[in-house]
Write a protein that holds these residues in place. Structure first.
Motif, PDB file in Angstrom:
ATOM      1  N   ALA A  27       0.812  -1.219   0.000  1.00 33.92           N
ATOM      2  CA  ALA A  27       0.000   0.000   0.000  1.00 33.92           C
ATOM      3  C   ALA A  27       0.845   1.268   0.000  1.00 33.92           C
ATOM      4  N   VAL A  29       2.233   2.540   2.748  1.00 28.71           N
ATOM      5  CA  VAL A  29       1.901   3.247   3.987  1.00 28.71           C
ATOM      6  C   VAL A  29       2.609   2.574   5.159  1.00 28.71           C
ATOM      7  N   ALA A  64      -5.519   1.135  -1.375  1.00 29.55           N
ATOM      8  CA  ALA A  64      -4.511   2.194  -1.316  1.00 29.55           C
ATOM      9  C   ALA A  64      -4.685   3.208  -2.439  1.00 29.55           C
TER      10      ALA A  64
END
Length: 74
Positions: A27, A29, A64
Motif C-alpha cells: 500500500a 503506507v 490504497a
C-alpha cells in the motif's frame, strides 16, 4: 461489511496473502495505517485456521488507490 471486501476463501491463493508489514509495503503506507483502515472498516483480515493475521494483498493495493478526504463538488 468492509469497503474493500476480500474474495471468498476458496478463491484465495497463498501467494496473494501477506502479513501486516507486507500489506503496508504493498500500500505504500506505515503498518499503523493498515490497522486504522481495518478498525474503520475499509479492509478486513483474512481468517484462516492458524489465526495469524493475514491480508489479501491485491485488495490492499486497491484500497490504497483511494485517497483520503472528501470528493470535490461537481
Amino acid at each position: 461489511m468492509p469497503t474493500f471486501p476480500n474474495p471468498e476463501l476458496y478463491d484465495l491463493y497463498q501467494r496473494d496473502l501477506g502479513d501486516l508489514w507486507e500489506a503496508a509495503r504493498v500500500a505504500g503506507v506505515k503498518p499503523g495505517t493498515i490497522r486504522v483502515w481495518e478498525s474503520r472498516g475499509k479492509i478486513e483480515r483474512v481468517r484462516l485456521d492458524d489465526d495469524r493475521p493475514l491480508y489479501h494483498l491485491p485488495t490492499i493495493a486497491e484500497a490504497a488507490k483511494v485517497k483520503p478526504g472528501r470528493p470535490r463538488a461537481a
